[in-house]
Scaffold this active site. Structure first.
Site, PDB file in Angstrom:
ATOM      1  N   ASP A  20       1.336  -1.538   0.160  1.00 54.68           N
ATOM      2  CA  ASP A  20       0.256  -0.076  -0.192  1.00 54.68           C
ATOM      3  C   ASP A  20       1.171   1.060  -0.012  1.00 54.68           C
ATOM      4  O   ASP A  20       2.069   1.584   0.603  1.00 54.68           O
ATOM      5  CB  ASP A  20      -1.194   0.062   1.610  1.00 54.68           C
ATOM      6  N   HIS A  22      -5.775   3.529  -3.938  1.00 53.15           N
ATOM      7  CA  HIS A  22      -6.022   3.578  -2.774  1.00 53.15           C
ATOM      8  C   HIS A  22      -5.989   5.135  -2.185  1.00 53.15           C
ATOM      9  O   HIS A  22      -5.136   5.754  -1.678  1.00 53.15           O
ATOM     10  CB  HIS A  22      -4.897   3.249  -2.416  1.00 53.15           C
ATOM     11  N   HIS A  78      -4.648   9.838   0.879  1.00 55.93           N
ATOM     12  CA  HIS A  78      -5.162   8.273   1.619  1.00 55.93           C
ATOM     13  C   HIS A  78      -5.434   8.766   3.020  1.00 55.93           C
ATOM     14  O   HIS A  78      -4.951   9.318   3.663  1.00 55.93           O
ATOM     15  CB  HIS A  78      -3.195   8.350   1.848  1.00 55.93           C
ATOM     16  N   HIS A  97       3.806  -2.060   3.394  1.00 53.92           N
ATOM     17  CA  HIS A  97       3.493  -0.891   2.266  1.00 53.92           C
ATOM     18  C   HIS A  97       5.469  -0.345   1.807  1.00 53.92           C
ATOM     19  O   HIS A  97       6.381  -1.467   2.437  1.00 53.92           O
ATOM     20  CB  HIS A  97       3.602  -0.128   3.678  1.00 53.92           C
TER      21      HIS A  97
END
Length: 278
Positions: free
Chosen positions: A99, A150, A154, A244
């Site tokens: 991510d 995503h 964020h 990540h």
């Protein structure tokens, strides 16, 4: 998981980006968080087998132009009430996800390790990072990885109104498509914070909601050994691993994957990605 502060602005993608490959989605049998198995779709592709099936002609660069054909409306999906947490089906299949990227300091190292072991993964990217580092998203597509949405910045979606959530999701899908010619077919809410609007809007945009089974907690920089231990002890058929490649110092993640990835492979696991939905 604060948005990463980038130190340099790397060159933009020269003339285009990969248009084909496994950047799309719709996996095999997908299990919801309640344990229900969803509708049957094509079987997932194991990492090594997927690599052997790829040919150099499978990918081509297309120039980025502002006067191309209009975007086709995505196929609307059935709205889910909870995200997909794991993959199901026969065999020792797992899925790796990353991510918050792309990031020029960490993403290339992770891609190098995946390439060394002939493994595919999913990358859930943030639009504001994609626009800065398009060449990394192009590389993901070229090497057969799946690129997911995503959001743009964020944010915590549960604090936004419907219009704001739509903007975060739609802008990101647009920049992903502009980069390599495919709209994402998977979406992941930042922080795993889902609400009804996110599920509904994702379905309208043709994206399935994907969560995870095993959290490496690398976002908290717990130490390389802790990350390795969480992956190796959490490994099981159907597991979706969360890591990540941006959002902070991800050097521990870079070092850890070099240890736990060959361990998973030696233990007989196949690392899969969903097939592109037609």
């Amino acid at each position: 998981m604060q948005n990463d502060q980038f130190f340099t602005r790397r060159r933009m993608l020269l003339a285009g980006a990969a248009a084909l490959g496994a950047a799309g989605t719709a996996g095999a049998f997908l299990a919801s968080g309640a344990g229900e198995t969803t509708e049957t779709a094509p079987a997932p592709v194991a990492g090594p087998q997927a690599r052997q099936a790829l040919k150099s002609s499978a990918f081509r660069l297309q120039p980025l132009t502002g006067d191309g054909p209009p975007r086709a409306a995505p196929r609307r999906l059935k709205t889910r009430r909870e995200p997909i947490l794991r993959i199901s089906g026969r065999g020792r299949n797992m899925m790796l996800t990353f991510d918050d990227g792309p990031n020029p300091h960490y993403t290339p190292h992770i891609l190098d390790t995946l390439a060394e072991y002939d493994v595919r993964a999913m990358f859930f990217v943030c639009g504001e990072c994609v626009v800065k580092y398009r060449e990394l998203v192009a590389r993901m597509a070229e090497e057969g990885h799946v690129v997911g949405n995503h959001t743009w910045t964020h944010p915590l979606l549960t604090t936004l109104n419907r219009k704001e959530i739509r903007s975060e999701m739609e802008r990101t899908s647009d920049i992903i498509e502009d980069t390599y010619g495919e709209r994402p077919q998977w979406f992941r809410a930042p922080y795993g914070a889902w609400n009804r609007a996110a599920f509904q809007l994702g379905a309208e945009m043709g994206m399935e909601p994907m969560a995870w089974t095993v959290d490496t907690t690398d976002w908290d920089t717990p130490g390389t050994d802790v990350i390795i231990d969480r992956v190796e002890h959490g490994a099981a058929p159907g597991v979706v691993v969360l890591s990540h490649d941006a959002g902070g110092d991800r050097s521990q993640t870079v070092h850890a994957i070099r240890e736990w990835l060959p361990h998973l492979l030696d233990s007989g696991y196949h690392l899969t990605v969903p097939r592109r939905r037609a």
